[in-house]
Design a protein around this motif. Structure first.
Motif, PDB file in Angstrom:
ATOM      1  N   GLY A   1       0.896  -1.355  -0.045  1.00 29.14           N
ATOM      2  CA  GLY A   1      -0.080   0.059  -0.028  1.00 29.14           C
ATOM      3  C   GLY A   1       0.849   1.255  -0.050  1.00 29.14           C
ATOM      4  N   LEU A   2       2.022   1.301   0.693  1.00 27.24           N
ATOM      5  CA  LEU A   2       2.826   2.442   0.711  1.00 27.24           C
ATOM      6  C   LEU A   2       3.522   2.678  -0.591  1.00 27.24           C
ATOM      7  CD1 LEU A   2       4.430   4.527   2.190  1.00 27.24           C
ATOM      8  CD2 LEU A   2       6.132   2.991   2.974  1.00 27.24           C
ATOM      9  N   ALA A   3       3.650   1.804  -1.289  1.00 31.40           N
ATOM     10  CA  ALA A   3       4.429   2.022  -2.648  1.00 31.40           C
ATOM     11  C   ALA A   3       3.106   2.358  -3.602  1.00 31.40           C
ATOM     12  CB  ALA A   3       4.981   0.555  -3.351  1.00 31.40           C
ATOM     13  N   GLY A   4       1.987   2.008  -3.568  1.00 28.77           N
ATOM     14  CA  GLY A   4       0.693   2.513  -4.139  1.00 28.77           C
ATOM     15  C   GLY A   4       0.800   3.917  -3.843  1.00 28.77           C
ATOM     16  N   ASP A   5       0.701   4.243  -2.617  1.00 25.29           N
ATOM     17  CA  ASP A   5       0.489   5.858  -2.468  1.00 25.29           C
ATOM     18  C   ASP A   5       1.623   6.614  -2.895  1.00 25.29           C
ATOM     19  OD1 ASP A   5      -1.842   4.966  -0.998  1.00 25.29           O
ATOM     20  OD2 ASP A   5      -1.004   4.961   0.913  1.00 25.29           O
ATOM     21  N   ASP A   6       2.746   6.111  -2.771  1.00 29.02           N
ATOM     22  CA  ASP A   6       3.752   6.938  -3.390  1.00 29.02           C
ATOM     23  C   ASP A   6       3.905   7.125  -4.823  1.00 29.02           C
ATOM     24  OD1 ASP A   6       5.372   7.063  -1.076  1.00 29.02           O
ATOM     25  OD2 ASP A   6       6.820   5.244  -1.639  1.00 29.02           O
ATOM     26  N   VAL A   7       2.898   6.221  -5.611  1.00 29.30           N
ATOM     27  CA  VAL A   7       2.930   6.573  -6.933  1.00 29.30           C
ATOM     28  C   VAL A   7       1.660   7.494  -7.065  1.00 29.30           C
ATOM     29  CG1 VAL A   7       2.236   5.711  -9.182  1.00 29.30           C
ATOM     30  CG2 VAL A   7       3.915   4.415  -7.819  1.00 29.30           C
ATOM     31  N   ALA A   8       0.387   7.044  -6.740  1.00 28.20           N
ATOM     32  CA  ALA A   8      -0.871   7.779  -7.047  1.00 28.20           C
ATOM     33  C   ALA A   8      -0.956   8.779  -6.214  1.00 28.20           C
ATOM     34  CB  ALA A   8      -1.839   6.699  -6.605  1.00 28.20           C
ATOM     35  N   GLU A   9      -0.590   8.957  -4.955  1.00 26.66           N
ATOM     36  CA  GLU A   9      -0.917  10.226  -4.209  1.00 26.66           C
ATOM     37  C   GLU A   9       0.041  11.365  -4.169  1.00 26.66           C
ATOM     38  OE1 GLU A   9      -2.239   9.270  -0.357  1.00 26.66           O
ATOM     39  OE2 GLU A   9      -3.605   7.918  -1.108  1.00 26.66           O
ATOM     40  N   ARG A  10       1.539  10.964  -4.365  1.00 30.60           N
ATOM     41  CA  ARG A  10       2.412  11.763  -4.285  1.00 30.60           C
ATOM     42  C   ARG A  10       3.243  12.137  -5.541  1.00 30.60           C
ATOM     43  NH1 ARG A  10       2.305   9.487   1.228  1.00 30.60           N
ATOM     44  NH2 ARG A  10       2.849   7.345   0.724  1.00 30.60           N
ATOM     45  N   PHE A  11       3.795  10.809  -6.327  1.00 27.27           N
ATOM     46  CA  PHE A  11       4.456  11.355  -7.381  1.00 27.27           C
ATOM     47  C   PHE A  11       3.451  11.700  -8.645  1.00 27.27           C
ATOM     48  CE2 PHE A  11       5.782   9.449 -11.664  1.00 27.27           C
ATOM     49  CZ  PHE A  11       6.978  10.436 -11.640  1.00 27.27           C
ATOM     50  N   ALA A  12       2.589  11.094  -8.823  1.00 29.32           N
ATOM     51  CA  ALA A  12       1.839  11.114 -10.141  1.00 29.32           C
ATOM     52  C   ALA A  12       1.285  12.864 -10.390  1.00 29.32           C
ATOM     53  CB  ALA A  12       0.640  10.309 -10.320  1.00 29.32           C
ATOM     54  N   PRO A  13       0.664  13.367  -9.182  1.00 24.85           N
ATOM     55  CA  PRO A  13       0.308  14.529  -9.291  1.00 24.85           C
ATOM     56  C   PRO A  13       1.461  15.603  -9.706  1.00 24.85           C
ATOM     57  CG  PRO A  13      -0.731  13.683  -7.555  1.00 24.85           C
ATOM     58  CD  PRO A  13       0.277  12.778  -8.014  1.00 24.85           C
ATOM     59  N   ALA A  14       2.736  15.312  -8.921  1.00 24.91           N
ATOM     60  CA  ALA A  14       3.800  16.409  -9.247  1.00 24.91           C
ATOM     61  C   ALA A  14       4.330  16.142 -10.626  1.00 24.91           C
ATOM     62  CB  ALA A  14       4.938  15.926  -8.197  1.00 24.91           C
ATOM     63  N   ALA A  15       4.178  14.788 -10.936  1.00 21.04           N
ATOM     64  CA  ALA A  15       4.888  14.703 -12.367  1.00 21.04           C
ATOM     65  C   ALA A  15       4.244  15.279 -13.649  1.00 21.04           C
ATOM     66  CB  ALA A  15       5.176  13.183 -12.751  1.00 21.04           C
ATOM     67  N   ARG A  16       2.853  15.215 -13.349  1.00 19.73           N
ATOM     68  CA  ARG A  16       1.711  15.680 -14.320  1.00 19.73           C
ATOM     69  C   ARG A  16       2.041  17.324 -14.392  1.00 19.73           C
ATOM     70  NH1 ARG A  16      -1.801  11.517 -12.622  1.00 19.73           N
ATOM     71  NH2 ARG A  16      -2.451  12.595 -11.142  1.00 19.73           N
ATOM     72  N   ALA A  17       2.024  17.914 -13.011  1.00 23.36           N
ATOM     73  CA  ALA A  17       2.447  19.260 -13.105  1.00 23.36           C
ATOM     74  C   ALA A  17       3.564  19.628 -13.444  1.00 23.36           C
ATOM     75  CB  ALA A  17       2.251  19.624 -11.483  1.00 23.36           C
ATOM     76  N   ALA A  18       4.557  18.719 -13.658  1.00 20.07           N
ATOM     77  CA  ALA A  18       5.906  19.276 -14.408  1.00 20.07           C
ATOM     78  C   ALA A  18       6.145  18.880 -15.664  1.00 20.07           C
ATOM     79  CB  ALA A  18       6.972  18.385 -13.513  1.00 20.07           C
ATOM     80  N   GLY A  19       4.803  18.362 -16.379  1.00 26.77           N
ATOM     81  CA  GLY A  19       4.712  17.890 -17.724  1.00 26.77           C
ATOM     82  C   GLY A  19       5.472  16.549 -18.093  1.00 26.77           C
ATOM     83  N   LEU A  20       5.684  15.813 -17.160  1.00 24.23           N
ATOM     84  CA  LEU A  20       6.194  14.400 -17.305  1.00 24.23           C
ATOM     85  C   LEU A  20       5.358  13.234 -17.072  1.00 24.23           C
ATOM     86  CD1 LEU A  20       9.486  15.056 -15.042  1.00 24.23           C
ATOM     87  CD2 LEU A  20       9.287  15.565 -17.167  1.00 24.23           C
ATOM     88  N   PRO A  21       5.701  12.323 -17.778  1.00 20.87           N
ATOM     89  CA  PRO A  21       4.976  10.872 -17.664  1.00 20.87           C
ATOM     90  C   PRO A  21       4.716  10.667 -16.173  1.00 20.87           C
ATOM     91  CG  PRO A  21       6.557  10.728 -19.414  1.00 20.87           C
ATOM     92  CD  PRO A  21       6.824  11.907 -18.603  1.00 20.87           C
ATOM     93  N   SER A  22       3.427  10.186 -15.881  1.00 20.07           N
ATOM     94  CA  SER A  22       3.060   9.902 -14.438  1.00 20.07           C
ATOM     95  C   SER A  22       3.197   8.425 -13.905  1.00 20.07           C
ATOM     96  CB  SER A  22       1.887  10.646 -13.848  1.00 20.07           C
ATOM     97  OG  SER A  22       0.763  10.425 -14.972  1.00 20.07           O
ATOM     98  N   ALA A  23       3.416   7.811 -15.047  1.00 21.44           N
ATOM     99  CA  ALA A  23       3.244   6.213 -14.828  1.00 21.44           C
ATOM    100  C   ALA A  23       4.451   5.724 -14.173  1.00 21.44           C
ATOM    101  CB  ALA A  23       2.989   5.354 -16.127  1.00 21.44           C
ATOM    102  N   ALA A  24       4.266   4.924 -13.150  1.00 24.66           N
ATOM    103  CA  ALA A  24       5.495   4.187 -12.464  1.00 24.66           C
ATOM    104  C   ALA A  24       6.454   3.607 -13.585  1.00 24.66           C
ATOM    105  CB  ALA A  24       5.024   3.291 -11.347  1.00 24.66           C
ATOM    106  N   SER A  25       5.931   3.120 -14.293  1.00 21.79           N
ATOM    107  CA  SER A  25       6.837   2.288 -15.315  1.00 21.79           C
ATOM    108  C   SER A  25       7.832   3.026 -15.988  1.00 21.79           C
ATOM    109  CB  SER A  25       5.961   1.573 -16.238  1.00 21.79           C
ATOM    110  OG  SER A  25       4.987   2.229 -16.962  1.00 21.79           O
ATOM    111  N   ASP A  26       7.561   4.262 -16.212  1.00 20.96           N
ATOM    112  CA  ASP A  26       8.478   5.177 -16.785  1.00 20.96           C
ATOM    113  C   ASP A  26       9.724   5.498 -15.999  1.00 20.96           C
ATOM    114  OD1 ASP A  26       7.391   5.641 -19.364  1.00 20.96           O
ATOM    115  OD2 ASP A  26       5.695   6.681 -18.345  1.00 20.96           O
ATOM    116  N   TYR A  27       9.971   5.089 -14.755  1.00 16.60           N
ATOM    117  CA  TYR A  27      11.205   5.336 -14.040  1.00 16.60           C
ATOM    118  C   TYR A  27      11.640   4.258 -13.063  1.00 16.60           C
ATOM    119  CZ  TYR A  27       8.627   9.574 -14.890  1.00 16.60           C
ATOM    120  OH  TYR A  27       8.084  10.670 -15.564  1.00 16.60           O
ATOM    121  N   THR A  28      12.877   4.470 -12.520  1.00 10.37           N
ATOM    122  CA  THR A  28      13.500   3.507 -11.627  1.00 10.37           C
ATOM    123  C   THR A  28      13.184   4.122 -10.179  1.00 10.37           C
ATOM    124  OG1 THR A  28      15.464   2.920 -12.976  1.00 10.37           O
ATOM    125  CG2 THR A  28      15.524   2.724 -10.613  1.00 10.37           C
TER     126      THR A  28
END
Length: 284
Positions: free
Chosen positions: A151-178
């Motif tokens: 669940g923690l990793a899921g929240d890392d992607v959906a709640e923390r990373f994805a909104p920031a990535a979209r705002a920065a104009g970057l892909p928001s899928a976890a699969s695009d990153y290490t």
């Protein structure tokens, strides 16, 4: 991981507390933009140097000229968000590239906050779920620890990373990153190393289920205290590793030849001191 910049000092030594690991920080003077670490003077390798930054660098300009960037997702503990994540992701996307490392990478804090009874379980601790350790029933067990990590990793992607990535104009899928799991004794862990390992295995499984690449940031000493031995059957056993501990780029290059702390992985990235933490790509 990333540390705050300190002005008008040459070198500062930070004790990692219970970890006993000393980290040197080279300070900046004035408001100059920090530059990327210089290549090792004795190496014939191309420039393979990046940097990692996080919330301590929010008030400072990011390093210029880095080949790649690793951005800290959290604000010190695993359930928080780096307040300048968006801008730092933008910085990483603008690094020069040209190495074996992806230009934009993430590192996430990890922890096992659930002590056994009679301690009170933390808010959000899972109460159900089928896991490789059996069924979670809401207690401080490896099964629930695995579910917590998932669940923690899921929240890392959906709640923390994805909104920031979209705002920065970057892909928001976890699969695009290490995604690097930051495993350090400064975070909260239990005496039960199997339970601790289960958290990391749950996080790894969650990221992998989203197609993401996963690695581990730690040292042999800290890994041993937190996880203990790593069974060959564990999904952690063969993950790529990011090893800290050098004070120069030349020393970081030599760390690439160290034995992996899981015993089965491969060191692909090493860290050393600079104006911010510098990183050496072992694969060129």
């Amino acid at each position: 991981m990333a540390r705050p910049l300190r002005a008008f000092r040459d070198l500062a030594v930070r004790s990692a507390g219970a970890a006993g690991a000393a980290v040197l920080v080279l300070a900046l003077g004035g408001a100059a933009v920090p530059s990327a670490p210089r290549p090792p003077a004795r190496s014939t390798a191309p420039a393979v140097l990046g940097a990692d930054i996080s919330y301590p660098q929010c008030s400072a300009p990011p390093p210029a000229g880095a080949a790649f960037g690793v951005v800290g997702l959290n604000h010190g503990i695993s359930t928080t968000t780096n307040p300048c994540l968006q801008s730092q992701l933008g910085w990483a996307a603008g690094t020069t590239g040209g190495t074996a490392q992806a230009k934009v990478q993430l590192y996430v804090n990890t922890a096992d906050p659930a002590a056994p009874a009679p301690a009170r379980l933390p808010a959000g601790w899972p109460t159900s779920g089928a896991t490789p350790y059996g069924t979670c029933t809401g207690h401080a067990t490896p099964a629930c620890a695995w579910q917590f990590g998932w669940g923690l990793a899921g929240d890392d992607v959906a709640e923390r990373f994805a909104p920031a990535a979209r705002a920065a104009g970057l892909p928001s899928a976890a699969s695009d990153y290490t995604w690097w799991l930051d495993v350090e004794v400064a975070n909260t862990w239990q005496a039960d190393t199997t339970q601790n390992r289960a958290v990391l295995e749950g996080m790894t499984a969650s990221f992998a289920a989203q197609g993401a690449r996963v690695g581990i940031y730690s040292t042999a000493k800290q890994w041993g205290r937190i996880v203990g031995s790593t069974p060959s059957t564990s999904p952690l056993a063969a993950l790529p590793e990011w090893l800290p501990g050098a004070t120069t780029a030349i020393a970081a290059e030599s760390l690439c030849m160290r034995r992996p702390f899981t015993g089965h992985g491969r060191i692909v990235l090493t860290q050393y001191l600079s104006t911010v933490d510098g990183d050496y790509s072992c694969g060129g």
